[in-house]
Design a protein around this motif. Structure first.
Motif, PDB file in Angstrom:
ATOM      1  N   SER A  33       0.971  -1.248  -0.034  1.00 41.89           N
ATOM      2  CA  SER A  33      -0.146   0.093   0.007  1.00 41.89           C
ATOM      3  C   SER A  33       0.782   1.077   0.043  1.00 41.89           C
ATOM      4  O   SER A  33       2.083   1.115   0.178  1.00 41.89           O
ATOM      5  CB  SER A  33      -0.985   0.036   1.304  1.00 41.89           C
ATOM      6  N   LYS A  34       0.283   2.271  -0.384  1.00 41.13           N
ATOM      7  CA  LYS A  34       1.125   3.581  -0.481  1.00 41.13           C
ATOM      8  C   LYS A  34       1.536   4.065   0.930  1.00 41.13           C
ATOM      9  O   LYS A  34       2.722   4.590   1.129  1.00 41.13           O
ATOM     10  CB  LYS A  34       0.544   4.666  -0.974  1.00 41.13           C
ATOM     11  N   GLU A  35       0.680   3.523   1.966  1.00 40.32           N
ATOM     12  CA  GLU A  35       1.056   3.972   3.352  1.00 40.32           C
ATOM     13  C   GLU A  35       2.274   3.162   3.814  1.00 40.32           C
ATOM     14  O   GLU A  35       3.209   3.680   4.473  1.00 40.32           O
ATOM     15  CB  GLU A  35      -0.216   3.762   4.302  1.00 40.32           C
TER      16      GLU A  35
END
Length: 125
Positions: A33-35
């Motif tokens: 995920s981008k996070e």
């Protein structure tokens, strides 16, 4: 800038020692995920061309040829701005180039890190 640029797999946990975290793959890594990626930038413009990536197909026997071809691509004017940005970041502190490649030592991130460190920020060659 000597040795301010390092590389590792994006699947490893981020570390405070990473400094600026830059993804250098052309494609987004599966399952990240981008996070979780915790990126400062995604530098697609320094990634190897699609043709080179397909030719290499991460075959370690082709790595020397891949390195030569990729360095030639990095010196092309199309990559000039992206390379300058990485060089400027590294001049200010640690930069970690991230790749999803299973064998990071035979990846574009490894070639790029060595090339930037060896050039010591010098332009042109």
């Amino acid at each position: 800038m000597a040795d301010n640029v390092q590389y590792r797999r994006i699947y490893e946990e981020p570390s405070p020692q990473d400094g600026k975290r830059i993804l250098v793959d052309r494609l987004w890594p599966r399952g990240v995920s981008k996070e979780r990626a915790d990126l400062d930038d995604w530098a697609k413009d320094v990634a190897p061309s699609t043709d080179l990536r397909h030719w290499y197909h991460h075959d370690p026997k082709l790595f020397d040829g891949f390195r030569r071809r990729y360095v030639a691509e990095l010196q092309d004017p199309d990559h000039e701005d992206a390379v300058r940005e990485l060089r400027d970041l590294a001049a200010r502190g640690r930069v970690t180039l991230l790749t999803a490649t299973r064998d990071a030592s035979h990846s574009e991130a490894a070639v790029l890190a060595q090339w930037l460190n060896d050039r010591d920020g010098a332009a042109g060659g």
